[in-house]
Design an enzyme around this catalytic site. Structure first.
Site, short mmCIF file in Angstrom:
data_model
loop_
_atom_site.label_atom_id
_atom_site.label_comp_id
_atom_site.label_asym_id
_atom_site.label_seq_id
_atom_site.Cartn_x
_atom_site.Cartn_y
_atom_site.Cartn_z
NE ARG A 14 8.31 -2.26 -13.64
CZ ARG A 14 7.22 -2.75 -13.05
NH1 ARG A 14 6.20 -3.15 -13.77
NH2 ARG A 14 7.15 -2.84 -11.73
N GLY A 55 19.39 14.71 -14.81
CA GLY A 55 18.66 14.09 -13.71
C GLY A 55 19.30 12.79 -13.30
CE1 TYR A 153 -3.86 0.29 -7.00
CE2 TYR A 153 -6.11 0.36 -7.83
CZ TYR A 153 -4.77 0.68 -7.97
OH TYR A 153 -4.34 1.39 -9.07
CE LYS A 157 -3.75 3.93 -6.66
NZ LYS A 157 -2.46 4.61 -6.79
P1 NAP Z 1 3.49 -0.42 -13.39
O1 NAP Z 1 3.62 -0.35 -14.86
O2 NAP Z 1 3.30 -1.74 -12.73
O3 NAP Z 1 4.73 0.35 -12.72
C1 NAP Z 1 4.80 0.47 -11.35
C2 NAP Z 1 5.91 1.40 -10.94
O4 NAP Z 1 5.88 1.51 -9.50
C3 NAP Z 1 7.28 0.86 -11.31
O5 NAP Z 1 8.14 1.92 -11.61
C4 NAP Z 1 7.72 0.15 -10.03
O6 NAP Z 1 9.13 0.12 -9.86
C5 NAP Z 1 7.11 1.05 -8.96
N1 NAP Z 1 6.88 0.30 -7.72
C6 NAP Z 1 6.19 -0.85 -7.57
N2 NAP Z 1 6.25 -1.27 -6.28
C7 NAP Z 1 7.01 -0.36 -5.62
C8 NAP Z 1 7.48 -0.24 -4.28
N3 NAP Z 1 7.20 -1.16 -3.35
N4 NAP Z 1 8.25 0.81 -3.96
C9 NAP Z 1 8.58 1.74 -4.89
N5 NAP Z 1 8.18 1.67 -6.18
C10 NAP Z 1 7.40 0.64 -6.54
O7 NAP Z 1 2.22 0.45 -12.88
P2 NAP Z 1 1.38 1.59 -13.63
O8 NAP Z 1 0.24 0.94 -14.30
O9 NAP Z 1 2.28 2.47 -14.40
O10 NAP Z 1 0.78 2.38 -12.37
C11 NAP Z 1 1.26 3.65 -11.96
C12 NAP Z 1 0.26 4.25 -11.00
O11 NAP Z 1 -1.01 4.39 -11.65
C13 NAP Z 1 0.00 3.40 -9.74
O12 NAP Z 1 -0.15 4.24 -8.62
C14 NAP Z 1 -1.30 2.70 -10.07
O13 NAP Z 1 -2.01 2.34 -8.90
C15 NAP Z 1 -2.02 3.78 -10.86
N6 NAP Z 1 -3.07 3.25 -11.74
C16 NAP Z 1 -2.77 2.41 -12.80
C17 NAP Z 1 -3.80 1.94 -13.60
C18 NAP Z 1 -3.55 1.02 -14.77
O14 NAP Z 1 -4.55 0.56 -15.38
N7 NAP Z 1 -2.35 0.73 -15.17
C19 NAP Z 1 -5.12 2.29 -13.32
C20 NAP Z 1 -5.38 3.13 -12.24
C21 NAP Z 1 -4.35 3.62 -11.48
P3 NAP Z 1 10.01 -1.18 -10.30
O15 NAP Z 1 10.15 -1.09 -11.80
O16 NAP Z 1 11.28 -1.01 -9.59
O17 NAP Z 1 9.24 -2.39 -9.88
#
Ligand code: NAP
Length: 245
Positions: A14, A55, A153, A157
């Site tokens: 996702r 893949g 968090y 980070k």
């Molecule tokens: P997201 O849409 O919530 O997707 C999270 C992903 O991480 C999913 O593929 C999920 O897998 C996986 N995941 C969650 N918990 C996990 C666990 N315990 N073990 C293994 N995989 C796990 O998040 P996102 O917004 O794309 O975020 C991606 C990265 O960017 C993260 O490191 C986040 O901290 C960072 N980030 C995001 C934002 C933002 O605004 N969105 C801002 C700053 C940094 P499942 O589908 O199986 O649950």
């Protein structure tokens, strides 16, 4: 069939991870994406097959030691050590500090900082042997500016950024670069639950007046793994529409 490189992306089912996976489908890469459930694996496989790429998806729960053991054994048995590693998976368990429970603190530190330590530790040796490696660790603007309700968090980070700088120094000699990408507010499931009024307020404070797209973060990650970025290491690159400068 021989592939140019193997790419491992954690949390590729996702959001940002899925966009990163999609961005790598254009070339001759073998793509390995992880998710916590079979549904997530299906989503990864759909991206791979609909783009005629090669893949697979592998289940990995970063908060579970047994899941790690299976994952590392599977990579070893199938010769799937990556040349490019994107530590992207993550989640939040927010709470104001006075109410933050031990498990909220530990789970977030485990899934972000501790998991990245374990993954890099287990996958770095083939990169050292090949004298090539590109590692991108997802951080957050919150690590630079702090965020109420996210002590866990932000600590995780910030730790990732500090660890990455040290690893960049330790492994530079072997042509392994390690950088962090720190997004601001990006439209994904992670920010979906935010109240619309709060989203509007935040957007009004971002010079570009909007949340970022997962694809925009993916483009930056992809660039940092490309030949054009060969001389970039130990950096945290911010992508936040100007929210933090
Ligand atoms: P997201 O849409 O919530 O997707 C999270 C992903 O991480 C999913 O593929 C999920 O897998 C996986 N995941 C969650 N918990 C996990 C666990 N315990 N073990 C293994 N995989 C796990 O998040 P996102 O917004 O794309 O975020 C991606 C990265 O960017 C993260 O490191 C986040 O901290 C960072 N980030 C995001 C934002 C933002 O605004 N969105 C801002 C700053 C940094 P499942 O589908 O199986 O649950």
């Amino acid at each position: 069939m021989s592939f140019e490189k193997k790419v491992l992306i954690t949390g590729a089912s996702r959001g940002i991870g899925k966009a990163i996976l999609e961005s790598f489908t254009e070339q001759n890469f073998y793509l390995i994406g992880t998710a916590t459930s079979e549904n997530g694996i299906k989503s990864i496989q759909e991206v791979i097959s609909s783009n005629n790429s090669s893949g697979e998806g592998i289940v990995l729960d970063l908060n579970n030691d047994e899941s790690f053991e299976h994952f590392f054994s599977y990579l070893k048995e199938n010769d799937l050590y990556p040349d490019i590693l994107i530590n992207n998976a993550g989640f939040t368990k927010d709470n104001i500090f006075l109410r933050m429970k031990d498990d909220e603190w530990n789970d977030v530190l485990n899934v972000h900082l501790n998991a990245q330590f374990k993954i890099i530790k287990n996958l770095i040796k083939p990169m050292l042997k090949n004298k090539f490696g590109r590692i991108i660790n997802l951080s957050s603007a919150a690590a630079a500016i702090g965020n109420k309700g996210q002590a866990n968090y932000v600590a995780a980070k910030s730790g990732i950024e500090a660890m990455s700088k040290t690893l960049a120094r330790e492994f530079g000699l072997k042509n392994i670069t390690i950088n962090c990408v720190a997004p601001g507010f990006i439209d994904t499931d992670m920010t979906d639950s935010l109240d619309q009024d709060y989203k509007n307020l935040v957007s009004s404070q971002i010079p570009l007046q909007r949340f970022g797209k997962a694809e925009e973060v993916a483009d930056l990650v992809k660039f940092l793994t490309s030949n054009e970025a060969d001389y970039i290491t130990g950096q945290t690159i911010h992508i936040n529409g100007g929210l933090f400068m």
